[in-house]
Write a protein that holds these residues in place. Structure first.
Motif, short mmCIF file in Angstrom:
data_model
loop_
_atom_site.label_atom_id
_atom_site.label_comp_id
_atom_site.label_asym_id
_atom_site.label_seq_id
_atom_site.Cartn_x
_atom_site.Cartn_y
_atom_site.Cartn_z
N ALA A 260 0.83 -1.21 0.00
CA ALA A 260 0.00 0.00 0.00
C ALA A 260 0.86 1.26 0.00
N TYR A 261 1.99 1.21 0.70
CA TYR A 261 2.91 2.36 0.75
C TYR A 261 3.49 2.65 -0.63
N LEU A 262 3.83 1.59 -1.36
CA LEU A 262 4.40 1.76 -2.69
C LEU A 262 3.34 2.26 -3.69
N ARG A 263 2.10 1.85 -3.51
CA ARG A 263 1.04 2.32 -4.41
C ARG A 263 0.79 3.82 -4.23
N GLN A 264 0.86 4.30 -2.99
CA GLN A 264 0.66 5.75 -2.82
C GLN A 264 1.83 6.53 -3.41
N LEU A 265 3.04 5.92 -3.42
CA LEU A 265 4.17 6.57 -4.10
C LEU A 265 3.91 6.63 -5.60
N ALA A 266 3.35 5.56 -6.16
CA ALA A 266 3.02 5.57 -7.59
C ALA A 266 1.96 6.62 -7.90
N ASN A 267 0.99 6.79 -7.04
CA ASN A 267 -0.04 7.81 -7.25
C ASN A 267 0.57 9.21 -7.23
N ARG A 268 1.52 9.41 -6.35
CA ARG A 268 2.17 10.74 -6.28
C ARG A 268 2.99 11.00 -7.54
N LEU A 269 3.69 9.98 -8.01
CA LEU A 269 4.48 10.16 -9.23
C LEU A 269 3.58 10.35 -10.46
N ALA A 270 2.38 9.82 -10.38
CA ALA A 270 1.45 9.98 -11.50
C ALA A 270 0.82 11.37 -11.55
N GLY A 271 1.12 12.22 -10.58
CA GLY A 271 0.60 13.58 -10.58
C GLY A 271 -0.63 13.76 -9.74
N ARG A 272 -1.08 12.69 -9.06
CA ARG A 272 -2.28 12.80 -8.22
C ARG A 272 -1.87 13.27 -6.82
N PRO A 273 -2.68 14.12 -6.21
CA PRO A 273 -2.34 14.62 -4.86
C PRO A 273 -2.41 13.50 -3.84
N LEU A 274 -1.66 13.65 -2.77
CA LEU A 274 -1.59 12.65 -1.71
C LEU A 274 -2.14 13.27 -0.42
N PRO A 275 -3.35 12.88 0.01
CA PRO A 275 -3.90 13.43 1.26
C PRO A 275 -2.97 13.16 2.43
N ALA A 276 -2.83 14.16 3.30
CA ALA A 276 -1.87 14.05 4.40
C ALA A 276 -2.24 12.92 5.35
N ASN A 277 -3.53 12.83 5.73
CA ASN A 277 -3.92 11.79 6.69
C ASN A 277 -3.76 10.40 6.11
N GLU A 278 -4.09 10.24 4.84
CA GLU A 278 -3.94 8.94 4.20
C GLU A 278 -2.48 8.52 4.18
N TYR A 279 -1.59 9.47 3.89
CA TYR A 279 -0.16 9.16 3.89
C TYR A 279 0.32 8.77 5.28
N ARG A 280 -0.13 9.50 6.29
CA ARG A 280 0.32 9.20 7.65
C ARG A 280 -0.20 7.85 8.13
N LEU A 281 -1.44 7.51 7.77
CA LEU A 281 -1.97 6.21 8.16
C LEU A 281 -1.20 5.07 7.51
N LEU A 282 -0.87 5.23 6.23
CA LEU A 282 -0.08 4.21 5.55
C LEU A 282 1.30 4.09 6.18
N ARG A 283 1.90 5.22 6.49
CA ARG A 283 3.22 5.20 7.13
C ARG A 283 3.15 4.54 8.51
N LYS A 284 2.09 4.81 9.24
CA LYS A 284 1.92 4.18 10.56
C LYS A 284 1.82 2.66 10.42
N ASP A 285 1.04 2.19 9.45
CA ASP A 285 0.91 0.75 9.24
C ASP A 285 2.26 0.11 8.91
N VAL A 286 3.07 0.80 8.11
CA VAL A 286 4.39 0.28 7.76
C VAL A 286 5.28 0.18 9.00
N TYR A 287 5.29 1.22 9.81
CA TYR A 287 6.14 1.22 11.00
C TYR A 287 5.69 0.15 12.00
N VAL A 288 4.38 0.05 12.22
CA VAL A 288 3.87 -0.90 13.21
C VAL A 288 4.13 -2.34 12.75
N SER A 289 3.83 -2.63 11.48
CA SER A 289 4.04 -3.99 10.98
C SER A 289 5.52 -4.36 10.97
#
Length: 431
Positions: free
Chosen positions: A269-298
């Motif tokens: 999921a973290y890599l997919r949001q990076l792909a969305n950002r590179l595609a020119g789509r905006p990245l909501p701050a809360n969505e990014y932080r939640l994904l980052r939290k899941d990566v750190y916790v897991s």
């Protein structure tokens, strides 16, 4: 100075946007002037640093502005914070799920019940002393859901009891004065309870010495108390250790697959949001932080489970070398995704769509992670991820060599994870 003094900052805000824009114009003019014959790359990097410093100072200013605007957080912000806290509803289904031998909680409850029955029988019929309840108490404290923690606590308990017995006996023998012994008693009690949550070994040492001095005030022979304390502790630890090893053991190697699958899902999921950002789509701050939290916790859960597995018997450790490699590669992957995403989030609101080379690297990395997840947990893999089309933005960007190198590295790391996962999955099937 306001931060150091913990007081509001009353200075006037300065907007450097116009100054930075003029610098950008002048640097662009130098590029257009071929007569200079020099490179403006260093000037551009300095300008980037100035923009970054301005942004950071602005963030510090906003901290003071928000704290002065309202003493309590806005309801919307409180709702956002609630997304980062795990919630568990009280359901009857959770109770039924824990009334089966497949549940680690139920197995530990059965293990604790049987171990306590054995400890009670030993203290009541085989070893009846003045403080034989210490055997049962030791079992309830030492027996943990995981074998590695049970083993660690047993070692700390036995060594701490021996050291504490020697310390208490030394105090009673070298300091025969009652007033001095009482002062030492108070000191030991404070130290013992101060380290109860952080250093269990220190707690055991000083609470054992504290008990010896306390029983000496009650007229008991401290030599006899030391002997009984040591014997009861060893017997209780032996029962707890045997129960953790023989009664419905919960080995970490049997649960590592779930932790690996959780780490792969989070990184996917973290890599997919990076792909969305590179595609020119905006990245909501809360969505990014939640994904980052899941990566750190897991990632933290996976590393902790691996460390607990290393403390278990060698015969119960399945592929420790490959598992360690998986943990390291998972950490490398998430760290590089985080670094690249943070760089893109600080860039302009709309970044140019990624070139074909980077798109191929992202597609390959996503496919590798999904393939690894399918091998580890086929029922939780889901459909294969696909990159959506890039958003239409200004087409005046050139390929960034550094960006392509970073994406190629992500592709390589995900491929290495796939190789390690294949080895681990083959070993799991063989077992």
């Amino acid at each position: 100075m306001a931060i150091q003094a913990n007081r509001p900052y009353a200075g006037a805000a300065t907007d450097h946007t116009a100054d930075l824009a003029r610098l950008q114009t002048r640097i662009s003019a130098l590029d257009a002037d071929n007569a200079t014959g020099g490179s403006t790359l260093v000037l551009k990097k300095i300008l980037v640093n100035l923009r970054d410093i301005t942004r950071r100072v602005g963030n510090i200013r906003r901290y003071f502005d928000e704290s002065q605007a309202a003493a309590a957080p806005a309801p919307s912000r409180a709702a956002e914070h609630g997304q980062f806290v795990a919630h568990q509803e009280i359901e009857l289904q959770a109770l039924s799920q824990n009334l089966t031998m497949k549940s680690a909680v139920f197995r530990h409850a059965m293990r604790m019940m049987l171990a306590c029955l054995v400890a009670f029988g030993v203290s009541h019929w085989l070893w009846r002393g003045q403080h034989s309840y210490w055997i049962l108490m030791t079992v309830t404290i030492m027996l943990k859901p995981g074998f590695s923690l049970t083993r660690q606590r047993n070692i700390e308990r036995i060594s701490g009891t021996l050291a504490g017995g020697a310390l208490g006996a030394a105090v009673l023998w070298l300091l025969p004065w009652t007033e001095v012994q009482f002062a030492v008693l108070v000191l030991f009690m404070v130290v013992a309870y101060s380290f109860q949550r952080t250093h269990y070994l220190v707690t055991v040492v000083f609470i054992t010495a504290f008990l010896l001095i306390l029983f000496s005030f009650l007229g008991l022979s401290y030599i006899g108390v030391v002997q009984e304390r040591i014997v009861d502790t060893i017997m209780g630890c032996a029962i707890a250790f045997s129960a953790g090893y023989l009664l419905f053991p919960n080995w970490e190697s049997d649960q590592l697959t779930d932790f690996m699958a959780a780490a792969l899902r989070a990184n996917l999921a973290y890599l997919r949001q990076l792909a969305n950002r590179l595609a020119g789509r905006p990245l909501p701050a809360n969505e990014y932080r939640l994904l980052r939290k899941d990566v750190y916790v897991s990632g933290a859960n996976l590393a902790a489970a691996f460390q607990r597995m290393l403390a278990e018997p060698k015969s119960k450790q399945h592929r420790p070398t490959e598992t360690h490699e998986f943990v390291v590669l998972n950490h490398i992957l998430s760290s590089n995704i985080a670094a690249l995403t943070a760089t893109l989030r600080e860039a302009a609101p709309a970044v140019p769509p990624f070139p074909p080379e980077s798109r191929r690297a992202l597609t390959s990395a996503l496919a590798n992670l999904h393939k690894s997840l399918t091998k580890i947990a086929p029922d939780k893999a889901g459909p294969a991820p696909e990159l959506g089309p890039a958003e239409p933005v200004a087409a005046n960007a050139t390929d960034d060599k550094l960006l392509l190198e970073q994406l190629a590295f992500l592709q390589k790391v995900s491929g290495d994870i796939g190789k390690v996962t294949e080895v681990l999955s083959e070993k799991a099937k063989a077992l």
